[in-house]
Scaffold this motif. Sequence first.
Motif, PDB file in Angstrom:
ATOM      1  N   THR A  65     -25.160 -25.968   0.982  1.00  0.00           N
ATOM      2  CA  THR A  65     -26.503 -26.526   0.882  1.00  0.00           C
ATOM      3  C   THR A  65     -26.918 -26.838  -0.545  1.00  0.00           C
ATOM      4  O   THR A  65     -27.619 -27.804  -0.791  1.00  0.00           O
ATOM      5  CB  THR A  65     -27.541 -25.550   1.466  1.00  0.00           C
ATOM      6  OG1 THR A  65     -27.295 -24.264   0.904  1.00  0.00           O
ATOM      7  CG2 THR A  65     -27.431 -25.469   2.970  1.00  0.00           C
ATOM      8  N   SER A  66     -26.460 -26.034  -1.512  1.00  0.00           N
ATOM      9  CA  SER A  66     -27.012 -26.200  -2.865  1.00  0.00           C
ATOM     10  C   SER A  66     -26.395 -27.386  -3.585  1.00  0.00           C
ATOM     11  O   SER A  66     -25.328 -27.859  -3.245  1.00  0.00           O
ATOM     12  CB  SER A  66     -26.777 -24.929  -3.672  1.00  0.00           C
ATOM     13  OG  SER A  66     -25.390 -24.729  -3.817  1.00  0.00           O
ATOM     14  N   GLY A  67     -27.084 -27.845  -4.603  1.00  0.00           N
ATOM     15  CA  GLY A  67     -26.629 -28.991  -5.371  1.00  0.00           C
ATOM     16  C   GLY A  67     -25.666 -28.605  -6.479  1.00  0.00           C
ATOM     17  O   GLY A  67     -25.168 -27.483  -6.537  1.00  0.00           O
ATOM     18  N   HIS A  68     -25.399 -29.537  -7.377  1.00  0.00           N
ATOM     19  CA  HIS A  68     -24.476 -29.312  -8.485  1.00  0.00           C
ATOM     20  C   HIS A  68     -25.132 -28.411  -9.523  1.00  0.00           C
ATOM     21  O   HIS A  68     -26.322 -28.512  -9.774  1.00  0.00           O
ATOM     22  CB  HIS A  68     -24.097 -30.659  -9.096  1.00  0.00           C
ATOM     23  CG  HIS A  68     -22.946 -30.567 -10.040  1.00  0.00           C
ATOM     24  ND1 HIS A  68     -23.104 -30.247 -11.357  1.00  0.00           N
ATOM     25  CD2 HIS A  68     -21.614 -30.734  -9.848  1.00  0.00           C
ATOM     26  CE1 HIS A  68     -21.912 -30.238 -11.951  1.00  0.00           C
ATOM     27  NE2 HIS A  68     -21.004 -30.528 -11.055  1.00  0.00           N
ATOM     28  N   PHE A  69     -24.320 -27.538 -10.120  1.00  0.00           N
ATOM     29  CA  PHE A  69     -24.892 -26.572 -11.073  1.00  0.00           C
ATOM     30  C   PHE A  69     -25.480 -27.232 -12.316  1.00  0.00           C
ATOM     31  O   PHE A  69     -26.278 -26.634 -13.022  1.00  0.00           O
ATOM     32  CB  PHE A  69     -23.858 -25.510 -11.472  1.00  0.00           C
ATOM     33  CG  PHE A  69     -22.700 -26.039 -12.276  1.00  0.00           C
ATOM     34  CD1 PHE A  69     -21.578 -26.556 -11.639  1.00  0.00           C
ATOM     35  CD2 PHE A  69     -22.713 -26.007 -13.658  1.00  0.00           C
ATOM     36  CE1 PHE A  69     -20.510 -27.041 -12.364  1.00  0.00           C
ATOM     37  CE2 PHE A  69     -21.640 -26.495 -14.394  1.00  0.00           C
ATOM     38  CZ  PHE A  69     -20.535 -27.016 -13.755  1.00  0.00           C
ATOM     39  N   LEU A  74     -43.532 -17.031 -12.549  1.00  0.00           N
ATOM     40  CA  LEU A  74     -42.999 -15.721 -12.948  1.00  0.00           C
ATOM     41  C   LEU A  74     -41.500 -15.597 -12.694  1.00  0.00           C
ATOM     42  O   LEU A  74     -40.818 -14.796 -13.322  1.00  0.00           O
ATOM     43  CB  LEU A  74     -43.740 -14.603 -12.203  1.00  0.00           C
ATOM     44  CG  LEU A  74     -45.190 -14.380 -12.654  1.00  0.00           C
ATOM     45  CD1 LEU A  74     -45.839 -13.286 -11.815  1.00  0.00           C
ATOM     46  CD2 LEU A  74     -45.234 -14.020 -14.146  1.00  0.00           C
ATOM     47  N   THR A  75     -40.988 -16.394 -11.737  1.00  0.00           N
ATOM     48  CA  THR A  75     -39.551 -16.341 -11.450  1.00  0.00           C
ATOM     49  C   THR A  75     -38.801 -17.486 -12.145  1.00  0.00           C
ATOM     50  O   THR A  75     -37.672 -17.807 -11.790  1.00  0.00           O
ATOM     51  CB  THR A  75     -39.310 -16.443  -9.933  1.00  0.00           C
ATOM     52  OG1 THR A  75     -39.995 -17.612  -9.469  1.00  0.00           O
ATOM     53  CG2 THR A  75     -39.824 -15.239  -9.192  1.00  0.00           C
ATOM     54  N   GLY A  76     -39.425 -18.087 -13.133  1.00  0.00           N
ATOM     55  CA  GLY A  76     -38.781 -19.193 -13.840  1.00  0.00           C
ATOM     56  C   GLY A  76     -38.942 -20.492 -13.083  1.00  0.00           C
ATOM     57  O   GLY A  76     -39.739 -20.581 -12.142  1.00  0.00           O
ATOM     58  N   LEU A  77     -38.189 -21.481 -13.500  1.00  0.00           N
ATOM     59  CA  LEU A  77     -38.320 -22.808 -12.900  1.00  0.00           C
ATOM     60  C   LEU A  77     -37.867 -22.800 -11.444  1.00  0.00           C
ATOM     61  O   LEU A  77     -36.825 -22.225 -11.122  1.00  0.00           O
ATOM     62  CB  LEU A  77     -37.488 -23.830 -13.685  1.00  0.00           C
ATOM     63  CG  LEU A  77     -38.054 -24.227 -15.048  1.00  0.00           C
ATOM     64  CD1 LEU A  77     -37.037 -25.083 -15.798  1.00  0.00           C
ATOM     65  CD2 LEU A  77     -39.364 -24.986 -14.898  1.00  0.00           C
ATOM     66  N   GLU A  78     -38.624 -23.469 -10.625  1.00  0.00           N
ATOM     67  CA  GLU A  78     -38.226 -23.589  -9.214  1.00  0.00           C
ATOM     68  C   GLU A  78     -37.023 -24.507  -9.082  1.00  0.00           C
ATOM     69  O   GLU A  78     -36.916 -25.494  -9.801  1.00  0.00           O
ATOM     70  CB  GLU A  78     -39.379 -24.149  -8.393  1.00  0.00           C
ATOM     71  CG  GLU A  78     -40.347 -23.070  -7.945  1.00  0.00           C
ATOM     72  CD  GLU A  78     -41.577 -23.680  -7.301  1.00  0.00           C
ATOM     73  OE1 GLU A  78     -41.386 -24.424  -6.335  1.00  0.00           O
ATOM     74  OE2 GLU A  78     -42.681 -23.415  -7.807  1.00  0.00           O
ATOM     75  N   GLY A  79     -36.153 -24.178  -8.191  1.00  0.00           N
ATOM     76  CA  GLY A  79     -35.006 -25.041  -7.933  1.00  0.00           C
ATOM     77  C   GLY A  79     -33.848 -24.808  -8.894  1.00  0.00           C
ATOM     78  O   GLY A  79     -32.766 -25.347  -8.704  1.00  0.00           O
ATOM     79  N   MET A  80     -34.104 -24.048  -9.969  1.00  0.00           N
ATOM     80  CA  MET A  80     -33.010 -23.789 -10.926  1.00  0.00           C
ATOM     81  C   MET A  80     -32.290 -22.493 -10.522  1.00  0.00           C
ATOM     82  O   MET A  80     -32.720 -21.727  -9.718  1.00  0.00           O
ATOM     83  CB  MET A  80     -33.546 -23.654 -12.342  1.00  0.00           C
ATOM     84  CG  MET A  80     -34.150 -24.900 -12.894  1.00  0.00           C
ATOM     85  SD  MET A  80     -33.044 -25.836 -13.993  1.00  0.00           S
ATOM     86  CE  MET A  80     -32.938 -24.801 -15.447  1.00  0.00           C
TER      87      MET A  80
END
Lengths: 547, 547
Positions: free
Chosen positions: B23-27, A541-547
């Motif tokens: 912490t986050s990766g490349h967009f 429901l929240t879209g792709l995970e990690g995106m």
Amino acid sequence: MSEYLNFKTKFESRVSIHDKRKTSGHFANTPGLPESLKKADNVVYMAAGRPFETLFPFKEINVEYRDNPGKLGVKEASFSSKNNDSNKAFTIPMYKENEEESDIATSFQYQVSKGAPNLLLKTRKIIESLNKPGYEGWDTVLTSGSSDSMNKTFALLVDEETTVFCEEFTYPNVFHNCYYYGGKATPLKMNVTDNKEEQGIDIDYLQDLLENFEQLFPERKQKKCVLYTICTGHNPTALTESFAKRKLIYDLCLKHNVFIIEDDPYGYLQLPKFDKNKPFNNPYENGSITLEIFKKDLLVPSYLTLDTEGIVLRLETFSKVVCPGMRLGFIVSNLFFIDRLANINHLTNRYPSGGSMSFLNNFLNTVSENYKTETKEIVNTDIQWSDGWVDWCMKIACEYTHRRNALFKAIYETDANKKKLFSLLEPSCGMFASIVINLKPKYYISNKAKVNSKQDKINKIKRAMDYLFCCMLEAGTVVILGYKMTLSKDFSMERATFMRITFAKASSEEQFVKGAKGLSDGIETFFDEYMTEKERWNLPLTGLEGM
Amino acid sequence: MSEYLNFKTKFESRVSIHDKRKTSGHFANTPGLPESLKKADNVVYMAAGRPFETLFPFKEINVEYRDNPGKLGVKEASFSSKNNDSNKAFTIPMYKENEEESDIATSFQYQVSKGAPNLLLKTRKIIESLNKPGYEGWDTVLTSGSSDSMNKTFALLVDEETTVFCEEFTYPNVFHNCYYYGGKATPLKMNVTDNKEEQGIDIDYLQDLLENFEQLFPERKQKKCVLYTICTGHNPTALTESFAKRKLIYDLCLKHNVFIIEDDPYGYLQLPKFDKNKPFNNPYENGSITLEIFKKDLLVPSYLTLDTEGIVLRLETFSKVVCPGMRLGFIVSNLFFIDRLANINHLTNRYPSGGSMSFLNNFLNTVSENYKTETKEIVNTDIQWSDGWVDWCMKIACEYTHRRNALFKAIYETDANKKKLFSLLEPSCGMFASIVINLKPKYYISNKAKVNSKQDKINKIKRAMDYLFCCMLEAGTVVILGYKMTLSKDFSMERATFMRITFAKASSEEQFVKGAKGLSDGIETFFDEYMTEKERWNLPLTGLEGM
């Protein structure tokens, strides 16, 4: 010197806590020697650990260069100097004959923190000619590209007491750098629109933030602010702020003690208006854009030109008009900031690659000489040094215009465009364009309640855009979703129904046609399948995970 | 991957507060795509803003190089490729023919944060061959030289809770970097002596600091420590720590959770012992130092070779063995740290200059190929890739040995030496040497009281060294006073009665003779005038201001 001291007095308290900690000079400096001391002539320096230049393995470098950037789709034969006498080349000799030139002995040696003096002088000439600041006492410092500049300007100005305002959609390293130095990043609402006067930062929104800062952010003890902005060919939206708007923003910043970091990697890539009836019309090619027109009418003047108080730091780079792998850029600002930034150079990567500086410097000499030779035959006017450089930028802009034409023609011819499933926001500058998807309200307004929660709406838009991304990937085109370049999905998702595309990296017109088809097919599939029983991917429901 | 996770689990809590924030990766990453999604073949990338390579102005680069570094005093004729067919050259072509080679299309394009893969692989081969770590799961990352590496390792490990131990005499950017990130710099007592087993960090002193840390530094809430050390050809003393001593220090660090940053810019410049009877004897030239002897007997193994736990970060640079202006170096450490350091690259200057990387990579290919060709004719042994590189390093070390010989011969022949006014500490490695002045006790022990205050003694030594500096400047030689490269004059002034000289930067043997004469004359004048009525400069009681 007095101008340096002026700026020092005015701005010293504003540099970051960490930058304040570095105060002492270089250990090889020897201030305070007795006045009566008579230094010997021809002193032998046994001080600095500089390898003698004949220990370097390089003796001479010959660079064969292009007079004109390569044309889209024209495959260049493997290049060989042996078989082609007409190839043009410039040289980095072991020892130079004049200070304008770069040589191996100097360029591959240790250099000063501000960067090679001959190249530094050229950056000042570029600024003087195109974007002269509205005050005396400014200077430039060379850096290893705009990422390096951004990091260093943030290191200079941002600490835990600082608020960094930036466009709500921006290059993510902006907020990563802000957080790195402990700052608070605050997004500014943008008008993502075709309207040239309106596009970019929402002025009313910014004014409200600045005027009510204390009430809006009671937990931030200080109103110590910096504005980071890409106001020309903005990344990712590709929009450009009008000069009138820049005036309003500058005045607001001055009033509220806000420094302006103006990052301008794309500004020289000026794109004349796209003509749907003559898609391959290119005013650069038919000579209707002269050097004067380019400089006076096309380039939107920098914040520097409005700056009377030294509050602007402008970041320029050679990545987009020469090449990114050189890692070369520069910063323009008041003398005090430039001195502190050179100091940060010394503390970090010292100075940009001398090899890169020598390449760029001697290339700039070459284009300037060539331009003088060519134009003297035509008109006998005063030619500025920087005109040769501007002429090269125009050649690059010409090629980007052609690439833009090829891509836009292909996009406008797609089925998805004919069905009005998206709008293409046409940029006036840069290498990007935005495609705004005409999402149906049912995709983000709940059926069950007329007013659904904000979070629900955000989730729904994200899920829709993620589904669309999957459809395009399947159809063969990779884009950047707008929301992936936002500081806060909560804040921006309603305006993030667009994607960023580029016409920089394609080897042929066919690639653009294929890319546009993938885009169109993907969009059509999305509208066909999404929120129907035809959905093939069961996205959360929240879209792709990690995106 | 499991090794990466091991190190992550073990060391994640030890990275700095600011580094933890990123912490986050490349967009442009797209994790979490549905498994059933079938990406099209030949996808068109409209994502990253990478200019197409034919937009770069460079088409082919030819680099004429030296087989052997230039000899001291041999003036090279201005070099011209047109007149000399025997010149050797390598090329950076537009498009490479294999992955080993660097080309313009790749090198001048945006690159990955760890640096060019083909050059990165070579750095790993160098480490594997010469200083293989004592554990699996290590890697390398390219940087823009050792200053850049130092800044980034400090950014990774140092924050307000960190104590950085360093040699009491060191390159001042060490403590400037430490302070920049809020750390506490703590000097380690050094033995500045000719004794090969004793020279370098005073082990007892270090052990005492580590074992009694809480009592000695009650205000530092955490025992979170890093050791920064230049253990080979130390700057400024030029001393080298024995392998036995390194073992003791490693064990101490492991026991007390101290990370070791081993900076080694000079390690390849191995200098055989100076022979006073045959000053120009150079074992490199008469073939008595073979490649195997160089690798096994001369090079002192790095802390890496002792490291079983991944606590060492080794910094190497190409500045001293190729050239400094390229700005290229690398860091070796465990997979987790290397990943974080690549992340810092991405946040700052992105990756080193692609131009520089292409030069170095193709130069390394060339020396390796040449070496293979040459040696195959002599012996038919297994040649490692890195042997060609080591052979080049030996050629450079040979020339440094010759330069060392010329300078030392000149120094030993001076009057001041014959009068025993100083001792020359002979280095086994590097480009520096220390000259310890045999200061008379009356220069630093008060006449009035048998025991004078420590501050009084410090002031007197500083004033004497400053007077000496003036005398040498007048006599025509510039050196670096040892105390200018110390973290704390209070702590170190009693051991700072030396100066650093270099044999790196001189164009001829005559320069060394002239430099040595200036040095000797200056020292003689100093002993002649200082603390007598002949003093010509009325220096303040604390020596020169600003020094």
